[in-house]
Design a protein around this motif. Structure first.
Motif, PDB file in Angstrom:
ATOM      1  N   LEU A 254       7.212  12.275  -7.694  1.00 14.53           N
ATOM      2  CA  LEU A 254       6.042  11.763  -6.989  1.00 14.53           C
ATOM      3  C   LEU A 254       6.383  10.375  -6.449  1.00 14.53           C
ATOM      4  O   LEU A 254       7.075   9.601  -7.111  1.00 14.53           O
ATOM      5  N   PRO A 255       5.890  10.027  -5.261  1.00 15.02           N
ATOM      6  CA  PRO A 255       6.191   8.707  -4.705  1.00 15.02           C
ATOM      7  C   PRO A 255       5.322   7.616  -5.321  1.00 15.02           C
ATOM      8  O   PRO A 255       4.238   7.896  -5.853  1.00 15.02           O
ATOM      9  N   VAL A 256       5.806   6.384  -5.243  1.00 13.80           N
ATOM     10  CA  VAL A 256       4.991   5.223  -5.581  1.00 13.80           C
ATOM     11  C   VAL A 256       5.120   4.226  -4.441  1.00 13.80           C
ATOM     12  O   VAL A 256       6.006   4.324  -3.602  1.00 13.80           O
ATOM     13  N   VAL A 257       4.214   3.248  -4.411  1.00 11.48           N
ATOM     14  CA  VAL A 257       4.319   2.141  -3.465  1.00 11.48           C
ATOM     15  C   VAL A 257       4.879   0.945  -4.217  1.00 11.48           C
ATOM     16  O   VAL A 257       4.353   0.555  -5.258  1.00 11.48           O
ATOM     17  N   VAL A 258       5.945   0.370  -3.699  1.00  7.40           N
ATOM     18  CA  VAL A 258       6.723  -0.627  -4.424  1.00  7.40           C
ATOM     19  C   VAL A 258       6.220  -2.039  -4.141  1.00  7.40           C
ATOM     20  O   VAL A 258       5.413  -2.273  -3.248  1.00  7.40           O
ATOM     21  N   ASN A 259       6.732  -2.979  -4.919  1.00  6.84           N
ATOM     22  CA  ASN A 259       6.581  -4.404  -4.670  1.00  6.84           C
ATOM     23  C   ASN A 259       7.914  -5.051  -4.987  1.00  6.84           C
ATOM     24  O   ASN A 259       8.522  -4.746  -6.015  1.00  6.84           O
ATOM     25  N   SER A 260       8.402  -5.918  -4.101  1.00  7.27           N
ATOM     26  CA  SER A 260       9.685  -6.597  -4.298  1.00  7.27           C
ATOM     27  C   SER A 260      10.812  -5.596  -4.514  1.00  7.27           C
ATOM     28  O   SER A 260      11.662  -5.779  -5.392  1.00  7.27           O
ATOM     29  N   CYS A 261      10.805  -4.529  -3.731  1.00  8.82           N
ATOM     30  CA  CYS A 261      11.830  -3.476  -3.761  1.00  8.82           C
ATOM     31  C   CYS A 261      11.846  -2.689  -5.062  1.00  8.82           C
ATOM     32  O   CYS A 261      12.827  -2.002  -5.359  1.00  8.82           O
ATOM     33  N   SER A 262      10.799  -2.759  -5.859  1.00  3.57           N
ATOM     34  CA  SER A 262      10.787  -2.103  -7.166  1.00  3.57           C
ATOM     35  C   SER A 262       9.529  -1.273  -7.348  1.00  3.57           C
ATOM     36  O   SER A 262       8.410  -1.791  -7.227  1.00  3.57           O
ATOM     37  N   GLY A 263       9.722   0.000  -7.696  1.00  4.49           N
ATOM     38  CA  GLY A 263       8.573   0.847  -8.004  1.00  4.49           C
ATOM     39  C   GLY A 263       7.872   0.412  -9.268  1.00  4.49           C
ATOM     40  O   GLY A 263       6.641   0.418  -9.354  1.00  4.49           O
ATOM     41  N   ASN A 264       8.647   0.024 -10.295  1.00  2.35           N
ATOM     42  CA  ASN A 264       8.034  -0.439 -11.542  1.00  2.35           C
ATOM     43  C   ASN A 264       7.181  -1.684 -11.314  1.00  2.35           C
ATOM     44  O   ASN A 264       6.121  -1.850 -11.922  1.00  2.35           O
ATOM     45  N   GLN A 265       7.652  -2.569 -10.438  1.00  8.32           N
ATOM     46  CA  GLN A 265       6.858  -3.760 -10.138  1.00  8.32           C
ATOM     47  C   GLN A 265       5.642  -3.412  -9.293  1.00  8.32           C
ATOM     48  O   GLN A 265       4.565  -3.989  -9.473  1.00  8.32           O
ATOM     49  N   GLY A 266       5.788  -2.449  -8.379  1.00 13.53           N
ATOM     50  CA  GLY A 266       4.632  -1.990  -7.623  1.00 13.53           C
ATOM     51  C   GLY A 266       3.566  -1.387  -8.523  1.00 13.53           C
ATOM     52  O   GLY A 266       2.365  -1.619  -8.331  1.00 13.53           O
ATOM     53  N   ILE A 267       4.001  -0.627  -9.505  1.00 11.22           N
ATOM     54  CA  ILE A 267       3.085  -0.050 -10.492  1.00 11.22           C
ATOM     55  C   ILE A 267       2.380  -1.140 -11.288  1.00 11.22           C
ATOM     56  O   ILE A 267       1.158  -1.116 -11.488  1.00 11.22           O
ATOM     57  N   THR A 268       3.149  -2.117 -11.753  1.00  9.15           N
ATOM     58  CA  THR A 268       2.611  -3.128 -12.653  1.00  9.15           C
ATOM     59  C   THR A 268       1.669  -4.085 -11.941  1.00  9.15           C
ATOM     60  O   THR A 268       0.746  -4.626 -12.566  1.00  9.15           O
TER      61      THR A 268
END
Length: 428
Positions: A254-268
């Motif tokens: 499943l896709p996520v929307v990232v933050n700072s090139c990171s999916g984990n950071q986009g999630i958080t």
């Protein structure tokens, strides 16, 4: 607010909030490999890939998405080369077919793909050379996961942006970030032209979080938090963010929307905000304004640290989501600053040892620290300047954290990589 700052902040959001399929480092490797294959014009007979240590670190332990459970650089490289598509960027692996997976599984570990360590090109560097017969294609990515700077087929150089280049416009825009202006932007901006980005971030990232709660991925950190500690808002914020990482690191398609090139950071930066918004009963508008604040503060902190380092990005992202919770609770500028300072003064030193199952636990710990920081701030409590890396001013504290992550943890990064490589291609 000055028009220039408002437009810059919107452009930063457009630049940062992009969809990615699975962990971004395997996605970047697959993207480079796919571009090389398409440049070559056929599936290669051999691939050489050269990567910076942080790319290797973040691909080594994570499941390559849509691969059927395979791990590592060679799996990501070969699967990318198997995909006959010249677009997709960080979503390229979503296009892999069963035939592509079978082809990849048969070539992993055979010497078809050889990986080399690059020590001198910064933290984000991928060079793929694909060969078939007398033909050779080369693609180089540098500084950002989809930033192709060089393409060549045989002696024909198709693109050469050069290794020495000035900071991009977006880097200059990021220098305008500061907490005071971010809050003003969140309060007053007409965000209609970035609304769809924010909506997708909540939609996609919450969807992955629910998948991680429903099904067993990795170490099942999120599911464990809910089962043991209950479903109060603090636990939901931690558990759903962790569960989204459980799923991503476990190969969820499943896709996520990232933050700072990171999916984990986009999630958080997003999932705890959505959970608290629902609990607090704030309006959709207030939630999206809090999400804007969370994303921009995360980018602001991460700008000082760098895209990849030994400093865990979940900390900066968790810190940002805590600040957004304070914002939704009506916190003042001083209370939002205190939330940031309290978080960074607590967990500003968690190490990144690659993308893998334990990222979910680091996310949970960072969100937990950010919630405690928020509660302290609302009570008028904050760590004092001069205590460790904490300064009197929030901006100076962020700069200090950046110095620790970028400079102070450089040797830590090398030590971690050496341990992960287990004497193979050791860095001196």
């Amino acid at each position: 607010m000055k028009t220039g700052i408002e437009e810059a902040y919107k452009e930063i959001l457009r630049y940062e909030l992009v969809p990615a399929f699975g962990c971004t480092e395997p996605g970047a490797v697959a993207y480079a490999s796919s571009k090389a294959r398409n440049l070559l014009g056929d599936f290669p007979e051999h691939i050489d890939i050269t990567c910076s240590g942080n790319i290797i670190k973040n691909v080594k332990g994570v499941v390559v998405p849509n691969s059927g459970g395979m791990h590592g650089i060679d799996a990501a490289t070969i699967l990318g080369a198997a995909i006959q598509c010249d677009s997709g960027e960080l979503e390229i692996l979503s296009l892999a077919t069963e035939e592509d997976r079978k082809l990849t599984a048969g070539l992993v570990g055979t010497g078809f793909c050889v990986c080399h360590l690059e020590q001198d090109e910064g933290n984000v560097y991928i060079r793929v050379v694909a060969e078939k017969g007398d033909d050779e294609a080369e693609v180089v990515i540098k500084d950002r996961h989809t930033n192709i700077i060089y393409m060549r087929k045989n002696d024909d150089v198709i693109m050469d942006a050069g290794s020495d280049h000035d900071e991009s416009d977006i880097d200059e825009m990021k220098k305008l970030l500061n907490v005071k202006d971010i809050i003003e932007f969140a309060d007053n901006a007409d965000y209609s032209d970035v609304y769809d980005l924010l909506k997708d971030q909540i939609k996609f990232n919450e969807q992955v979080a629910k998948e991680g709660i429903r099904n067993e991925y990795g170490a099942a950190v999120g599911r464990t938090i809910l089962r043991i500690d209950g479903d109060g808002i603090k636990n939901r914020a931690k558990a759903y963010a962790a569960a989204a990482s459980d799923a991503r690191m476990g190969g969820c398609s499943l896709p996520v929307v990232v933050n700072s090139c990171s999916g984990n950071q986009g999630i958080t930066t997003s999932v705890p905000v959505a959970e608290y918004a629902a609990e607090l009963g704030v309006s959709e508008d207030r939630m999206y304004r809090a999400l804007i604040l969370s994303n921009l503060i995360a980018v602001h902190i991460k700008r000082h640290i760098g895209v990849l380092s030994a400093f865990c990005g979940a900390v900066s992202a968790g810190c940002a989501s805590g600040a957004a919770v304070t914002y939704m609770c009506g916190g003042t500028y001083d209370q939002i600053c205190a939330t940031i300072i309290n978080t960074l003064g607590n967990v500003g030193g968690v190490v990144c040892d690659g993308a893998k199952a334990s990222c979910a636990a680091k996310i949970a710990s960072s969100v937990d620290a950010a919630i405690m920081a928020h509660e302290m701030a609302m009570e008028g409590k904050r760590f004092a300047g001069g205590e460790g890396i904490v300064a009197d001013d929030v901006e100076k504290t962020i700069e200090n954290v950046g110095t620790v992550g970028r400079e102070g943890m450089r040797e830590t990064d090398i030590t971690i990589l050496n341990l992960m490589l287990e004497d193979e291609n050791r860095i001196n």
